[in-house]
Design a protein around this motif. Structure first.
Motif, mmCIF file in Angstrom:
data_model
loop_
_atom_site.group_PDB
_atom_site.id
_atom_site.type_symbol
_atom_site.label_atom_id
_atom_site.label_comp_id
_atom_site.label_asym_id
_atom_site.label_seq_id
_atom_site.Cartn_x
_atom_site.Cartn_y
_atom_site.Cartn_z
ATOM 1 N N GLU A 153 50.532 60.576 40.146
ATOM 2 C CA GLU A 153 50.291 61.164 41.579
ATOM 3 C C GLU A 153 49.895 60.145 42.676
ATOM 4 O O GLU A 153 50.250 60.047 43.485
ATOM 5 N N ILE A 154 49.065 59.161 42.067
ATOM 6 C CA ILE A 154 48.701 58.026 42.972
ATOM 7 C C ILE A 154 49.798 57.296 43.431
ATOM 8 O O ILE A 154 50.189 56.695 44.499
ATOM 9 N N ILE A 155 50.646 56.948 42.544
ATOM 10 C CA ILE A 155 52.043 56.202 42.980
ATOM 11 C C ILE A 155 52.885 56.882 43.912
ATOM 12 O O ILE A 155 53.113 56.554 44.738
ATOM 13 N N ASP A 156 52.928 58.229 43.563
ATOM 14 C CA ASP A 156 53.525 59.013 44.400
ATOM 15 C C ASP A 156 53.247 59.109 45.807
ATOM 16 O O ASP A 156 53.943 58.864 46.865
ATOM 17 N N VAL A 157 51.870 59.246 45.971
ATOM 18 C CA VAL A 157 51.242 59.429 47.261
ATOM 19 C C VAL A 157 51.334 58.079 47.815
ATOM 20 O O VAL A 157 51.697 58.150 49.187
ATOM 21 N N CYS A 158 51.116 57.094 47.486
ATOM 22 C CA CYS A 158 51.094 55.744 47.837
ATOM 23 C C CYS A 158 52.660 55.350 48.428
ATOM 24 O O CYS A 158 52.889 54.842 49.630
ATOM 25 N N ASN A 159 53.607 55.871 47.502
ATOM 26 C CA ASN A 159 54.973 55.450 47.884
ATOM 27 C C ASN A 159 55.413 56.285 48.986
ATOM 28 O O ASN A 159 56.196 56.060 50.003
ATOM 29 N N GLU A 160 55.319 57.526 49.057
ATOM 30 C CA GLU A 160 55.634 58.626 49.997
ATOM 31 C C GLU A 160 54.926 58.260 51.309
ATOM 32 O O GLU A 160 55.576 58.366 52.479
ATOM 33 N N GLU A 161 53.596 58.016 51.505
ATOM 34 C CA GLU A 161 52.877 57.595 52.646
ATOM 35 C C GLU A 161 53.018 56.073 53.094
ATOM 36 O O GLU A 161 52.548 55.590 54.168
ATOM 37 N N ASN A 162 53.752 55.312 52.267
ATOM 38 C CA ASN A 162 53.740 54.035 52.383
ATOM 39 C C ASN A 162 52.232 53.147 52.669
ATOM 40 O O ASN A 162 52.301 52.320 53.743
ATOM 41 N N ILE A 163 51.583 53.520 51.660
ATOM 42 C CA ILE A 163 50.115 53.009 52.031
ATOM 43 C C ILE A 163 49.836 52.463 50.548
ATOM 44 O O ILE A 163 50.596 52.285 49.449
#
Length: 293
Positions: free
Chosen positions: A7-17
């Motif tokens: 979940e952390i990886i997905d959010v960081c990649n989706e939001e480019n953060i």
């Protein structure tokens, strides 16, 4: 904080953060501090770490039982005078870990990251990276924020307490936090940071907590020194593309389970392991002013 590594990886990649951006967002929401206030608090922690990691590199403290006195200075002098097997940089990093442990034993000011017994690892990681790569405080604080995120996952699935989970929960957690911070500070991805944290804990899964006389000095200081080494080699592995097939949240959960399976004598009771040796028990009796059994 999100529940799983994926979940952390997905959010960081989706939001480019970055992971530290995610942590900052959550911390500001929960702390009710402004970003400036929060960074000021992190700067205070960083300043304490800077000081503790250098306090005894060139001087010695004298504690009551002298179990760990002078290790930092001896190791720091060693790399100045000779060519260490592991190289000067790694020996200096370990000396910095020793320094914070000695500062703690002498009742000096430290930042428990996450515990007093493991407090040498994060400062050594941050200061070693600053020395080697000329990093500024802003980058170090981003590393600190990254370590907070790793700590939050460990806190969710396991424990930081040696009394509950053994030293894997103290020095293992600190090393995982440090490994992820190192990866982040050197420009690694969130996946690499989480892999580094996983590898680090895997390396010490099941580590006993057996401080002599219940004092987080011996053998804790050695585990702080080996902990910074564990963090650095794990960071290198992750950035080389080596992955942990078990996600970090599952690794943390496994650490919690292993901790519960450890016998109570090796969970910070001062009864088993090195604490249970003749020498360990002799020091314990002296410390507690007990008579010979």
């Amino acid at each position: 904080m999100l529940n799983t590594a994926q979940e952390i990886i997905d959010v960081c990649n989706e939001e480019n953060i970055h992971l530290y951006d995610l942590v900052l967002r959550e911390e500001l929401k929960n702390s009710k501090m402004s970003e400036e206030e929060f960074f000021n608090e992190l700067q205070k922690v960083l300043d304490v770490m800077k000081a503790s990691s250098h306090n005894t590199l060139e001087k010695e403290y004298e504690t009551e039982y002298r179990m760990i006195d002078g290790f930092a200075k001896r190791f720091f002098d060693y790399q100045k005078e000779k060519e260490p097997i592991t190289g000067k940089f790694l020996v200096r990093a370990m000396a910095m870990a020793f320094s914070t442990s000695e500062t703690n034993a002498n009742m000096g000011t430290i930042a428990a990251a996450p515990t007093a017994g493991s407090s040498g690892i994060m400062p050594a990681a941050l200061m070693a990276m600053r020395e080697k790569y000329d990093l500024d405080d802003d980058t170090l604080i981003k590393g600190l924020l990254t370590s907070i995120g790793i700590g939050q996952i460990i806190g969710k699935y396991a424990t930081f307490a040696g009394a509950e989970g053994g030293c894997q929960a103290e020095c293992g957690s600190a090393s995982a936090m440090a490994a992820a911070a190192v990866v982040e500070m050197l420009g690694g991805t969130v996946e690499e940071a989480l892999n580094a944290a996983s590898i680090t804990i895997i390396n010490v899964m099941g580590l006993a907590c057996d401080p002599i006389a219940g004092l987080v000095e011996y053998p804790c200081t050695f585990r702080n020194a080996s902990g910074i080494m564990n963090a650095l080699i794990s960071a290198d592995m992750a950035m080389a593309g080596i992955i942990s097939i078990v996600p970090f949240d599952e690794v943390a959960s496994a650490m919690g389970e292993v901790g519960r399976l450890l016998d109570a004598s090796i969970r910070e009771t001062g009864l088993g392991g090195l604490a249970g040796t003749k020498t360990g028990q002799k020091i314990r009796r002296e410390f507690l002013n007990l008579k010979e059994d």
